[in-house]
Design a protein around this motif. Structure first.
Motif, short mmCIF file in Angstrom:
data_model
loop_
_atom_site.label_atom_id
_atom_site.label_comp_id
_atom_site.label_asym_id
_atom_site.label_seq_id
_atom_site.Cartn_x
_atom_site.Cartn_y
_atom_site.Cartn_z
N LEU A 1 -0.32 9.24 11.71
CA LEU A 1 -0.71 9.61 10.36
C LEU A 1 -1.25 11.03 10.37
O LEU A 1 -2.21 11.33 11.09
N ARG B 1 15.85 8.94 10.64
CA ARG B 1 14.65 8.40 10.02
C ARG B 1 15.02 7.50 8.85
O ARG B 1 16.09 7.63 8.26
N ALA C 1 13.05 6.08 5.45
CA ALA C 1 11.90 5.98 4.57
C ALA C 1 11.87 4.61 3.91
O ALA C 1 12.91 3.95 3.78
N PRO D 1 4.99 14.97 2.66
CA PRO D 1 5.01 13.52 2.38
C PRO D 1 6.41 12.93 2.38
O PRO D 1 6.57 11.77 2.77
N THR E 1 7.83 11.13 5.50
CA THR E 1 7.33 9.82 5.89
C THR E 1 8.48 8.85 6.15
O THR E 1 9.45 8.79 5.39
N THR F 1 10.17 5.77 9.36
CA THR F 1 10.30 5.35 10.74
C THR F 1 11.37 6.22 11.40
O THR F 1 12.49 6.32 10.90
N GLN G 1 6.55 5.24 13.78
CA GLN G 1 6.19 5.47 12.39
C GLN G 1 5.53 6.83 12.21
O GLN G 1 4.59 7.18 12.94
N THR H 1 3.72 8.95 9.11
CA THR H 1 3.19 8.90 7.76
C THR H 1 2.50 10.22 7.46
O THR H 1 1.59 10.63 8.18
N SER I 1 0.43 12.21 4.62
CA SER I 1 -0.34 12.07 3.39
C SER I 1 -0.45 13.42 2.69
O SER I 1 -0.39 14.48 3.32
#
Length: 124
Positions: free
Chosen positions: A11, A38, A40, A88, A91, A93, A119, A121, A123
């Motif tokens: 994160l 990836r 999302a 963002p 974000t 995997t 993962q 993430t 923000s």
């Protein structure tokens, strides 16, 4: 036996960086294409980057150009995805993938070997 294991996700806040690693076995990067995909939440899996030493081609998703770089430590058979200035929208995997003798391909079906995913993430 070909195996791939990703790590390095986490994160982070927008603008920060991450470096993902993919430890491989029975893969030599002079003979295998390497790739990062990836997925999302609620979206299809998409290619982020790939590279093929055999065919000498490289691919980057348009939104990743200038921010992401794929590389490898050939002696240790580890592949990396350096991700800078994360947003963002990054974000998801992230999966590493590989295939013997393959040109750089953004097509999921062309890869037989996949990691389990890590993962990421971001923000705001």
């Amino acid at each position: 036996e070909v195996q791939l294991v990703e790590s390095g996700g986490g994160l982070v806040q927008a603008g920060e960086s991450l470096r993902l690693s993919c430890v491989t076995s029975d893969i030599t990067f002079d003979q295998y294409a390497i790739a990062w995909f990836r997925q999302a939440p609620g979206k299809e899996r998409e290619a982020v980057s790939c590279a093929s030493n055999i065919h000498g081609n490289v691919y980057y998703l348009d939104s990743a150009k200038g921010r992401f770089t794929v590389s490898s430590d050939n002696a240790k058979n580890i592949m990396f995805l350096q991700m800078n200035d994360l947003k963002p929208e990054d974000t998801g995997t992230y999966y590493c993938a590989s295939q013997w003798g393959l040109y750089c391909s953004a097509q999921i079906y062309e890869y037989d070997y996949w990691g389990q995913g890590t993962q990421v993430t971001v923000s705001s």
